[in-house]
Design an enzyme around this catalytic site. Structure first.
Site, PDB file in Angstrom:
ATOM      1  N   HIS A  65       0.837  -1.200   0.000  1.00 55.80           N
ATOM      2  CA  HIS A  65       0.000   0.000   0.000  1.00 55.80           C
ATOM      3  C   HIS A  65       0.878   1.259   0.000  1.00 55.80           C
ATOM      4  O   HIS A  65       0.633   2.201  -0.738  1.00 55.80           O
ATOM      5  CB  HIS A  65      -0.862   0.079   1.267  1.00 55.80           C
ATOM      6  CG  HIS A  65      -1.934  -0.962   1.369  1.00 55.80           C
ATOM      7  ND1 HIS A  65      -2.032  -1.829   2.432  1.00 55.80           N
ATOM      8  CD2 HIS A  65      -2.979  -1.272   0.571  1.00 55.80           C
ATOM      9  CE1 HIS A  65      -3.083  -2.600   2.285  1.00 55.80           C
ATOM     10  NE2 HIS A  65      -3.681  -2.299   1.157  1.00 55.80           N
ATOM     11  N   LYS A 113     -16.816  -6.961   5.786  1.00 58.57           N
ATOM     12  CA  LYS A 113     -15.487  -7.572   5.663  1.00 58.57           C
ATOM     13  C   LYS A 113     -14.917  -8.096   6.979  1.00 58.57           C
ATOM     14  O   LYS A 113     -13.913  -8.783   6.978  1.00 58.57           O
ATOM     15  CB  LYS A 113     -14.509  -6.560   5.052  1.00 58.57           C
ATOM     16  CG  LYS A 113     -14.557  -6.530   3.529  1.00 58.57           C
ATOM     17  CD  LYS A 113     -13.200  -6.239   2.935  1.00 58.57           C
ATOM     18  CE  LYS A 113     -13.188  -6.522   1.443  1.00 58.57           C
ATOM     19  NZ  LYS A 113     -11.864  -6.324   0.860  1.00 58.57           N
ATOM     20  N   ARG A 144      -1.657  -5.754  -8.632  1.00 57.49           N
ATOM     21  CA  ARG A 144      -0.613  -6.726  -8.320  1.00 57.49           C
ATOM     22  C   ARG A 144      -0.485  -7.762  -9.431  1.00 57.49           C
ATOM     23  O   ARG A 144       0.460  -7.786 -10.171  1.00 57.49           O
ATOM     24  CB  ARG A 144      -0.905  -7.425  -6.988  1.00 57.49           C
ATOM     25  CG  ARG A 144      -0.573  -6.582  -5.803  1.00 57.49           C
ATOM     26  CD  ARG A 144      -1.224  -7.078  -4.563  1.00 57.49           C
ATOM     27  NE  ARG A 144      -2.676  -6.933  -4.644  1.00 57.49           N
ATOM     28  CZ  ARG A 144      -3.498  -7.085  -3.639  1.00 57.49           C
ATOM     29  NH1 ARG A 144      -3.027  -7.440  -2.469  1.00 57.49           N
ATOM     30  NH2 ARG A 144      -4.789  -6.903  -3.786  1.00 57.49           N
ATOM     31  N   SER A 191      -2.826  -7.658   2.806  1.00 58.54           N
ATOM     32  CA  SER A 191      -3.081  -7.578   4.253  1.00 58.54           C
ATOM     33  C   SER A 191      -3.442  -8.966   4.803  1.00 58.54           C
ATOM     34  O   SER A 191      -3.032  -9.317   5.912  1.00 58.54           O
ATOM     35  CB  SER A 191      -4.220  -6.603   4.546  1.00 58.54           C
ATOM     36  OG  SER A 191      -3.929  -5.325   4.058  1.00 58.54           O
TER      37      SER A 191
HETATM   38  P1  ADP Z   1      -9.690  -3.423  -1.036  1.00 63.75           P
HETATM   39  O1  ADP Z   1     -10.515  -4.230  -0.102  1.00 63.75           O
HETATM   40  O2  ADP Z   1     -10.377  -2.182  -1.528  1.00 63.75           O
HETATM   41  O3  ADP Z   1      -9.054  -4.203  -2.165  1.00 63.75           O
HETATM   42  P2  ADP Z   1      -7.051  -3.291   0.105  1.00 63.75           P
HETATM   43  O4  ADP Z   1      -6.643  -2.648   1.381  1.00 63.75           O
HETATM   44  O5  ADP Z   1      -6.860  -4.741  -0.046  1.00 63.75           O
HETATM   45  O6  ADP Z   1      -8.532  -2.849  -0.116  1.00 63.75           O
HETATM   46  O7  ADP Z   1      -6.287  -2.575  -1.107  1.00 63.75           O
HETATM   47  C1  ADP Z   1      -6.344  -1.193  -1.310  1.00 63.75           C
HETATM   48  C2  ADP Z   1      -5.587  -0.853  -2.582  1.00 63.75           C
HETATM   49  O8  ADP Z   1      -4.195  -1.144  -2.417  1.00 63.75           O
HETATM   50  C3  ADP Z   1      -6.028  -1.670  -3.804  1.00 63.75           C
HETATM   51  O9  ADP Z   1      -5.946  -0.871  -4.949  1.00 63.75           O
HETATM   52  C4  ADP Z   1      -5.026  -2.776  -3.871  1.00 63.75           C
HETATM   53  O10 ADP Z   1      -4.881  -3.269  -5.190  1.00 63.75           O
HETATM   54  C5  ADP Z   1      -3.778  -2.043  -3.419  1.00 63.75           C
HETATM   55  N1  ADP Z   1      -2.793  -2.953  -2.883  1.00 63.75           N
HETATM   56  C6  ADP Z   1      -2.918  -3.827  -1.862  1.00 63.75           C
HETATM   57  N2  ADP Z   1      -1.775  -4.520  -1.667  1.00 63.75           N
HETATM   58  C7  ADP Z   1      -0.907  -4.085  -2.624  1.00 63.75           C
HETATM   59  C8  ADP Z   1       0.426  -4.434  -2.995  1.00 63.75           C
HETATM   60  N3  ADP Z   1       1.093  -5.395  -2.370  1.00 63.75           N
HETATM   61  N4  ADP Z   1       0.971  -3.769  -4.028  1.00 63.75           N
HETATM   62  C9  ADP Z   1       0.277  -2.818  -4.675  1.00 63.75           C
HETATM   63  N5  ADP Z   1      -0.975  -2.465  -4.406  1.00 63.75           N
HETATM   64  C10 ADP Z   1      -1.566  -3.081  -3.381  1.00 63.75           C
END
Ligand code: ADP
Length: 160
Positions: A18, A42, A91, A129
């Site tokens: 993130h 969630k 990703r 996460s």
């Molecule tokens: P959501 O439930 O909206 O997917 P997340 O917290 O999982 O929320 O992800 C928020 C954003 O961060 C999304 O655009 C996701 O693709 C991006 N993201 C999560 N992990 C990574 C990572 N390892 N590398 C790049 N982007 C990431």
């Protein structure tokens, strides 16, 4: 038009993946609102307040980042803060279909808003996460995956 972007997500908790997207997004936009989704379905490990605090702590050196939360439609939030873009991270190919659905829907709801994707650094392409929580739960080393304050908060959650 101003250059304000919203970076929405669950952030349960924030990881280096993130942070990579946020840091790079903050170089392109004048202001980036990191927006924590308050999505009860969630069942997150961290409360919205805890997630926001952790994000604030680990982004304190990026001056043009603001941390907020929202419930409901993202397009309404974007209108409220006068953002003209959404930033999302990509990703793997597996992210694509889900992102395409949401992006297309948001376009129908609010045509002025553009969604921009930042491709993750390859070393974070496996990072989520959920994976971090899984490793932390069983006492594995997560120091390469999340900043120290997040690692500490996870250890605290899984203490028992
Ligand atoms: P959501 O439930 O909206 O997917 P997340 O917290 O999982 O929320 O992800 C928020 C954003 O961060 C999304 O655009 C996701 O693709 C991006 N993201 C999560 N992990 C990574 C990572 N390892 N590398 C790049 N982007 C990431």
């Amino acid at each position: 038009m101003g250059k304000i972007a919203v970076c929405p997500g669950t952030f349960d908790p924030i990881t280096y993946g993130h942070l990579d997207i946020i840091t790079r997004g903050a170089k392109v936009f004048e202001e980036v609102y990191i927006c924590v989704l308050n999505n009860a379905s969630k069942q997150p490990l961290f409360s919205v307040e805890e997630r926001m605090e952790l994000i604030k702590t680990v982004t304190k050196d990026i001056p043009n980042v603001k941390v907020d939360s929202f419930q409901g439609l993202l397009v309404e939030y974007a209108k409220k803060v006068q953002a003209n873009a959404i930033i999302r991270g990509l990703r793997a190919v597996s992210d694509f279909e889900y992102e395409m659905q949401i992006t297309s829907m948001n376009k129908v709801l609010y045509d002025e808003l553009e969604t921009l994707f930042i491709m993750t650094k390859s070393q974070y392409s496996f990072l989520s996460s959920s994976i971090v929580k899984e490793v932390a739960k069983f006492g594995g080393n997560i120091s390469e995956l999340v900043p120290f304050p997040v690692e500490k908060a996870l250890r605290e959650k899984y203490k028992n």
